[in-house]
Design an enzyme around this catalytic site. Structure first.
Site, PDB file in Angstrom:
ATOM      1  N   ASP A  58      -8.924   3.774  -3.354  1.00 28.40           N
ATOM      2  CA  ASP A  58     -10.029   4.004  -2.429  1.00 28.40           C
ATOM      3  C   ASP A  58     -11.245   4.584  -3.140  1.00 28.40           C
ATOM      4  O   ASP A  58     -11.327   5.786  -3.407  1.00 28.40           O
ATOM      5  CB  ASP A  58      -9.584   4.940  -1.310  1.00 28.40           C
ATOM      6  CG  ASP A  58      -8.489   4.322  -0.451  1.00 28.40           C
ATOM      7  OD1 ASP A  58      -8.257   3.106  -0.590  1.00 28.40           O
ATOM      8  OD2 ASP A  58      -7.871   5.052   0.343  1.00 28.40           O
TER       9      ASP A  58
ATOM     10  N   ASP B 163       0.834  -1.197   0.000  1.00 29.29           N
ATOM     11  CA  ASP B 163       0.000   0.000   0.000  1.00 29.29           C
ATOM     12  C   ASP B 163       0.873   1.253   0.000  1.00 29.29           C
ATOM     13  O   ASP B 163       2.063   1.196   0.291  1.00 29.29           O
ATOM     14  CB  ASP B 163      -0.895  -0.027   1.238  1.00 29.29           C
ATOM     15  CG  ASP B 163      -2.184   0.772   1.062  1.00 29.29           C
ATOM     16  OD1 ASP B 163      -2.338   1.453   0.019  1.00 29.29           O
ATOM     17  OD2 ASP B 163      -3.038   0.702   1.959  1.00 29.29           O
TER      18      ASP B 163
ATOM     19  N   GLU C 255       2.699   6.885  -2.589  1.00 31.79           N
ATOM     20  CA  GLU C 255       2.404   8.107  -3.348  1.00 31.79           C
ATOM     21  C   GLU C 255       2.821   9.373  -2.597  1.00 31.79           C
ATOM     22  O   GLU C 255       3.237  10.352  -3.202  1.00 31.79           O
ATOM     23  CB  GLU C 255       0.899   8.217  -3.646  1.00 31.79           C
ATOM     24  CG  GLU C 255       0.280   6.988  -4.280  1.00 31.79           C
ATOM     25  CD  GLU C 255      -0.309   6.054  -3.240  1.00 31.79           C
ATOM     26  OE1 GLU C 255      -0.916   5.050  -3.636  1.00 31.79           O
ATOM     27  OE2 GLU C 255      -0.155   6.334  -2.010  1.00 31.79           O
TER      28      GLU C 255
END
Length: 777
Positions: free
Chosen positions: A502, A436, A439
């Site tokens: 998401d 995950d 970014e």
């Protein structure tokens, strides 16, 4: 980034210097070098104090031409993408008094001598795009230009981080023809066709309902037979018919810009050549195609919860392949310490062994951050493994985990240390990692290897995911490594699988998720998934059931959410039935899907295919973003409405409803209404689809009890033609089936397969043990 104020003027603070002419052209063995002054040279005095741009053309592979534009050439070489397929010695260059040319395969770049500046690209007798007057520009900007223009350095671009100031930019503008459509640039959730958009290539954690993107890829392709890759890992700004409506502009800060023109002529060939240059997708193991179930993010869970979910899936005859432990498998505030929370998982080794006995693979969540409370933080700080600020302090933030630091993957020792922590988990029985984040990468830092923070902002994810993937490959073997990754850039397609980030639990978010997947597919990514039901919020039962059908007709399928569980029986009994129906459908389709995955690894052609990819000659497919091809032969149109209505387009040929056998002749638009147990799933004209004999797992012997389903056709080249279908088992054994159609019958043969059947959809079924079947059509 916009530099102009309308057609004639520039914005305040911008001083443009354009390549005005090709003053001289020098042909090397495999390259052209062009001196392009920023003024037309009429006499010797014009050469004094006159900036020039040097434009160099070369070829890393056949049908690909690189263009490098430089102002000052003495600048330290900055980080570029790892172009793993690039080779020396391609391209043939020549120069005459009127032009210089570089030819590579079927692609030719031509630079006209003199003014105005004219660089054109042609293939098979037609110009596919060109760089004309005022296309190549070196733009000097005033110190306050960025702030007053509101384009660079704001929260929208940088994801709440400010981009570094620059005093100069280089841009290129390529011609955008009438009817030319632009696709790609990563996983973007807005309109699939990028014409008219402003796109900033800058990774950000913005969700699926924003203009930001987790996976920014400075590569686009068009319906005119070519793609363009900008070899710049940092911020690239695109104006796609949105500044000069006749052109695609891309610009970068600094003294140089390099891009590649990649010729097709079709979109599949473009992606094949693009992935030959930047890396093919890795082969993914068969077990990953099955259903993944997650703990969800903040929902409360422990070892008993996990075991109860897995047992309840089995009791309801819901085949499960992978169980995923999200963040709270580790103790709160400790992410990441790579240690199971002893309060909820007191015996992780025993628990994982018991789950493996239930034939379930295990995935655990990780990220590249080390929280200050993690016991690993002090070790990493002392060893110099965390990113530092220019003053030598460790870079820290409270955004996500309190006082967290960020692993510096440009430091080989830091990478090896991080990998050693993952090996402990693999030894315990973990099979895959969900990588995950990646970014939110800061700019006010210094890297171990001296890399530019601006260039590393997007590229960091590649180093992070590569480090994790390499550990899995080393431990599990070639073809067994798999990630579940959120962030990516160029080259990320080598490290599957990626998921869409998401989303919210609505039909609208379901549709935007698909747009992101289609855009990512046209950016070279072959394997893709998404959170079934949406991540944020809790879907109503209708959304969950519609999303389940869509998710199980994707390359990879995962139930996951934020604050609530995603086990189907929580929604209603029908959700259990829908999950069972579509999970077993996917498992039966494994001979077909696994072959498509092998094709992706060999050629770069994705599993989820935008209609444009399979039907590029049909202009009606240009804007389609609510349907897709799953592999070459299955058309899927997810249902995005509460009342079950769905509109979709069928190209030319005979299309067969997979569930009912009804045939429809295209081209045509269809409007259908579907219950939760069905979805528009149509089989292409003349397809041959392998159906497996098992529906309980994805990794089985596909050749044992295989049925080849032959579908009707109305196309002359299919009615009296032949094709081959290869079915490959997870262990590598394969059989090639040759299907010959003529005069209303078909012969199916395979020298290496013995026990299999042929079913003519709408007709007879014939089994064989001789390796040959003849059937009436």
């Amino acid at each position: 980034m916009k530099f102009t104020d309308g057609f004639w003027q520039t914005r305040p603070g911008v001083t443009p210097l354009f390549a005005q002419e090709a003053y001289d052209i020098v042909a090397g063995e495999n390259s052209l070098t062009v001196t392009a002054p920023t003024k037309i040279i009429n006499g010797r005095s014009d050469t004094v104090s006159r900036p020039t741009l040097t434009v160099t053309l070369s070829s890393p592979l056949p049908d690909i031409i690189a263009v490098r534009i430089e102002h000052f050439q003495g600048i330290r070489e900055e980080l570029g993408f790892d172009l793993v397929g690039a080779e020396a010695g391609h391209g043939t260059a020549s120069a005459t008094q009127t032009a210089g040319t570089l030819t590579s395969g079927d692609l030719t770049a031509t630079v006209a001598t003199g003014s105005p500046w004219n660089l054109s690209f042609s293939a098979q007798g037609r110009t596919i795009t060109s760089s004309g007057h005022k296309s190549v520009g070196y733009m000097k900007v005033a110190p306050d230009f960025e702030a007053t223009s509101g384009i660079v350095g704001n929260a929208r671009l940088a994801g709440r981080q400010h981009s570094p100031k620059a005093d100069a930019y280089i841009h290129e503008q390529l011609a955008l023809g009438v009817g030319e459509l632009v696709y790609g640039l990563g996983e973007r959730f807005g309109p699939l066709v990028k014409n008219g958009q402003v796109v900033d290539v800058w990774n950000a954690d913005g969700g699926t309902s924003s203009e930001q993107a987790y996976k920014n890829v400075p590569f686009y392709l068009t319906n005119r037979g070519y793609g363009v890759l900008v070899n710049h890992p940092g911020h690239v700004s695109y104006e796609i018919g949105s500044e000069s409506v006749e052109r695609v502009q891309f610009s970068v800060a600094g003294e140089s810009l390099e891009y590649f023109i990649i010729y097709g002529p079709g979109p599949k060939q473009i992606l094949e050549r693009y992935t030959a240059l930047t890396g093919r997708p890795a082969h993914v193991p068969a077990w990953t195609y099955g259903l993944w179930l997650s703990t969800s993010f903040t929902a409360k869970y422990d070892a008993e919860t996990v075991s109860s979910f897995i047992d309840a899936m089995a009791e309801r005859d819901l085949p499960l392949s992978v169980f995923h432990f999200d963040c709270f498998w580790m103790r709160e505030f400790n992410w990441c310490d790579f240690t199971w929370d002893p309060r909820t998982f007191p015996d992780p080794e025993g628990m994982l062994a018991r789950l493996h006995e239930k034939d379930v693979h295990i995935c655990v969540w990780i990220n590249p951050y080390i929280g200050q409370r993690s016991p690993l933080f002090a070790k990493a700080q002392a060893a110099g493994y965390l990113l530092k600020r220019p003053n030598g302090d460790v870079w820290q933030s409270d955004l996500w985990q309190a006082g967290m630091g960020l692993v510096d993957f440009t430091n080989p020792d830091a990478t090896a240390w991080y990998q050693s922590e993952l090996r402990r988990l693999l030894d315990q029985g973990v099979d895959a990692f969900k990588t995950d984040f990646g970014e939110r990468i800061p700019l006010d830092v210094e890297y171990f290897d001296g890399s530019s923070p601006e260039r590393m902002h997007n590229y960091y994810t590649q180093l992070y995911n590569q480090a994790v993937f390499n550990v899995l490959k080393e431990a599990r073997g070639e073809g067994e490594a798999v990630l579940f990754s959120r962030s990516a850039t160029v080259g990320g397609q080598q490290l599957p699988v990626h998921w869409g980030g998401d989303s919210t639990s609505t039909y609208e978010s379901m549709a935007e998720t698909l747009r992101g997947g289609l855009s990512l597919a046209l950016s070279g990514f072959a394997f893709w998934s998404h959170d079934i039901g949406g991540f944020e919020g809790t879907p109503d039962s209708a959304v969950f059931k519609r999303w389940t059908a869509f998710g199980l007709l994707s390359s990879h399928s995962r139930f996951h959410g934020s604050s609530s569980y995603r086990v189907p029986w929580i929604f209603d009994d029908e959700a259990v039935e829908v999950t069972r129906t579509f999970t077993k459908l996917k498992l039966a389709l494994m001979p077909y899907l696994y072959a498509a995955g092998l094709e992706a690894a060999a050629t770069g052609t994705p599993l989820l295919r935008p209609m444009q990819l399979e039907f590029s000659n049909d202009p009606a497919t240009g804007y389609l973003d609510r349907q897709y091809m799953l592999g070459a032969d299955l058309l899927v149109a997810p249902v995005f409405t509460a009342d079950g209505t769905v509109e979709f387009y069928l190209p030319v040929g005979t299309w067969t409803n997979f569930f009912t056998g009804e045939t429809v002749t295209g081209p045509c638009w269809r409007r259908e209404t579907h219950g939760f147990d069905s979805i528009p799933l149509y089989v292409r004209d003349g397809a041959v689809v392998g159906i497996g004999a098992r529906q309980d797992r994805p990794d089985y012997n596909y050749l044992d009890g295989l049925t080849l389903q032959l579908y009707p056709s109305s196309l002359p080249d299919v009615l009296n033609g032949s094709r081959q279908v290869t079915v490959t088992n997870p262990d590598g054994d394969s059989a090639v089936f040759t299907i010959q159609r003529s005069e209303g019958h078909a012969t199916v043969s395979s020298p290496s397969a013995s026990t299999w059947s042929v079913r003519v959809v709408g007709g007879q079924t014939v089994a064989t043990t001789t390796g040959k079947v003849e059937v009436a059509l």
